[in-house]
Design a protein around this motif. Structure first.
Motif, PDB file in Angstrom:
ATOM      1  N   ARG A   1      -3.264  13.504  -4.532  1.00  0.00           N
ATOM      2  CA  ARG A   1      -4.450  14.126  -5.154  1.00  0.00           C
ATOM      3  C   ARG A   1      -5.664  13.193  -5.066  1.00  0.00           C
ATOM      4  N   HIS A   2      -5.521  12.092  -4.355  1.00  0.00           N
ATOM      5  CA  HIS A   2      -6.601  11.143  -4.112  1.00  0.00           C
ATOM      6  C   HIS A   2      -6.982  10.362  -5.379  1.00  0.00           C
ATOM      7  N   ALA A   3      -6.004  10.081  -6.194  1.00  0.00           N
ATOM      8  CA  ALA A   3      -6.212   9.249  -7.379  1.00  0.00           C
ATOM      9  C   ALA A   3      -5.704   7.834  -7.077  1.00  0.00           C
ATOM     10  N   TRP A   4      -6.395   6.837  -7.654  1.00  0.00           N
ATOM     11  CA  TRP A   4      -6.097   5.437  -7.360  1.00  0.00           C
ATOM     12  C   TRP A   4      -5.385   4.765  -8.537  1.00  0.00           C
TER      13      TRP A   4
ATOM     14  N   PHE B   1       0.842  -1.179   0.000  1.00  0.00           N
ATOM     15  CA  PHE B   1       0.000   0.000   0.000  1.00  0.00           C
ATOM     16  C   PHE B   1       0.887   1.241   0.000  1.00  0.00           C
ATOM     17  N   PHE B   2       0.498   2.217  -0.836  1.00  0.00           N
ATOM     18  CA  PHE B   2       1.200   3.498  -0.829  1.00  0.00           C
ATOM     19  C   PHE B   2       0.159   4.604  -0.676  1.00  0.00           C
TER      20      PHE B   2
ATOM     21  N   ARG C   1      -9.723   9.681  -9.622  1.00  0.00           N
ATOM     22  CA  ARG C   1     -10.298  10.116  -8.342  1.00  0.00           C
ATOM     23  C   ARG C   1     -11.798   9.907  -8.241  1.00  0.00           C
ATOM     24  N   GLU C   2     -12.475   9.616  -9.332  1.00  0.00           N
ATOM     25  CA  GLU C   2     -13.936   9.545  -9.317  1.00  0.00           C
ATOM     26  C   GLU C   2     -14.413   8.213  -9.881  1.00  0.00           C
TER      27      GLU C   2
ATOM     28  N   VAL D   1      -3.203   0.396 -18.240  1.00  0.00           N
ATOM     29  CA  VAL D   1      -4.557   0.571 -18.757  1.00  0.00           C
ATOM     30  C   VAL D   1      -5.167   1.775 -18.052  1.00  0.00           C
ATOM     31  N   ASP D   2      -5.474   2.792 -18.818  1.00  0.00           N
ATOM     32  CA  ASP D   2      -6.015   4.032 -18.252  1.00  0.00           C
ATOM     33  C   ASP D   2      -7.530   4.024 -18.435  1.00  0.00           C
ATOM     34  N   MET D   3      -8.271   3.892 -17.309  1.00  0.00           N
ATOM     35  CA  MET D   3      -9.729   3.809 -17.350  1.00  0.00           C
ATOM     36  C   MET D   3     -10.379   5.146 -17.011  1.00  0.00           C
ATOM     37  N   ARG D   4      -9.639   6.230 -17.073  1.00  0.00           N
ATOM     38  CA  ARG D   4     -10.174   7.517 -16.642  1.00  0.00           C
ATOM     39  C   ARG D   4     -10.989   8.219 -17.722  1.00  0.00           C
ATOM     40  N   TYR D   5     -11.277   7.532 -18.808  1.00  0.00           N
ATOM     41  CA  TYR D   5     -12.113   8.092 -19.872  1.00  0.00           C
ATOM     42  C   TYR D   5     -13.573   7.688 -19.644  1.00  0.00           C
ATOM     43  N   ARG D   6     -14.484   8.524 -20.070  1.00  0.00           N
ATOM     44  CA  ARG D   6     -15.902   8.278 -19.802  1.00  0.00           C
ATOM     45  C   ARG D   6     -16.415   7.049 -20.537  1.00  0.00           C
ATOM     46  N   TYR D   7     -16.027   6.860 -21.774  1.00  0.00           N
ATOM     47  CA  TYR D   7     -16.608   5.778 -22.561  1.00  0.00           C
ATOM     48  C   TYR D   7     -15.576   4.760 -23.059  1.00  0.00           C
TER      49      TYR D   7
END
Length: 235
Positions: free
Chosen positions: A173-176, A137-138, A190-191, A220-226
């Motif tokens: 910045r509270h990003a996972w 954990f970090f 973050r969301e 894998v970057d899942m921070r996109y809406r679609y």
């Protein structure tokens, strides 16, 4: 007042009574604090510690057990034992006529924190040495409980894919960010983390599994809406 004989007798009686009480208290205090009266002959461990070093326990007991059965400071003994590595809490009680009983609650490590400490099942940070292979954990100070909770949620979501979490990071910045057992890295941001991870799970078998192992350092970057992006180099 000095001419009031009844009052003087009352005062003299009160002073005499107070003197008797003081003498009795002093005598009782002296007797109770005699080491030979009800000496402590043993300290019993209610259970065998799995992680706590018995030699360290013995050293603390020898140093801290002073006085007799009635006067030994069991609160001080408890506090000193709780400073030992792997000890979460300690209970110390008297067992008449000459023994103390000690019960340990040990930490159960579930993860490493920032590569300098460990996290237990309650999300508490503690220090100790272990050869166990644990997830890492970090995060910023004070975030271990939140990271542990998310670790449980993310692990449950990944279970249908037979993938585990080897590393979980919560940025300032509270990003996972998730490091998976197949060496993939998943950025959730973050969301809507659970929704984004659910989308990852839903597309993994037909979109990501075919390239799993074909790329080095796959992110894998899942921070996109679609949709999502995949970054990496061919092996």
């Amino acid at each position: 007042m000095w001419d009031n004989a009844p009052l003087l007798r009352c005062i003299a009686g009160a002073l005499f009574f107070a003197s008797v009480l003081a003498i009795l208290y002093g005598a009782g205090h002296y007797v109770v604090h005699q080491p030979k009266l009800l000496p402590i002959k043993s300290v019993r461990l209610a259970d065998v510690p799995q992680r706590v070093d018995p030699e360290q326990v013995l050293a603390v007991v020898k140093r801290e057990v002073r006085g007799n059965f009635l006067t030994v400071d069991i609160d001080r003994l408890r506090r000193q034992l709780e400073k030992l590595p792997w000890v979460r809490s300690v209970s110390v009680r008297r067992e008449y006529p000459n023994r103390l009983a000690v019960t340990f609650e040990e930490h159960s490590a579930v993860a490493r924190r920032n590569d300098v400490a460990l996290v237990n099942r309650q999300g508490e940070v503690f220090y100790g040495e272990t050869a166990e292979k644990l997830p890492r954990f970090f995060g910023v100070d004070g975030s271990s409980h939140e990271v542990l909770q998310q670790y449980a949620k993310f692990s449950e979501q990944l279970s249908p894919l037979n993938l585990g979490l080897t590393e979980l990071t919560l940025s300032p910045r509270h990003a996972w960010r998730l490091n998976l057992s197949n060496a993939m890295v998943v950025e959730l941001g973050r969301e809507a983390m659970e929704q984004r991870l659910a989308r990852f799970v839903s597309v993994y078998r037909y979109s990501l599994l075919p390239i799993d192992g074909g790329l080095n350092k796959t992110v894998v970057d899942m921070r996109y809406r679609y949709g999502f992006t995949v970054k990496g180099r061919h092996a």
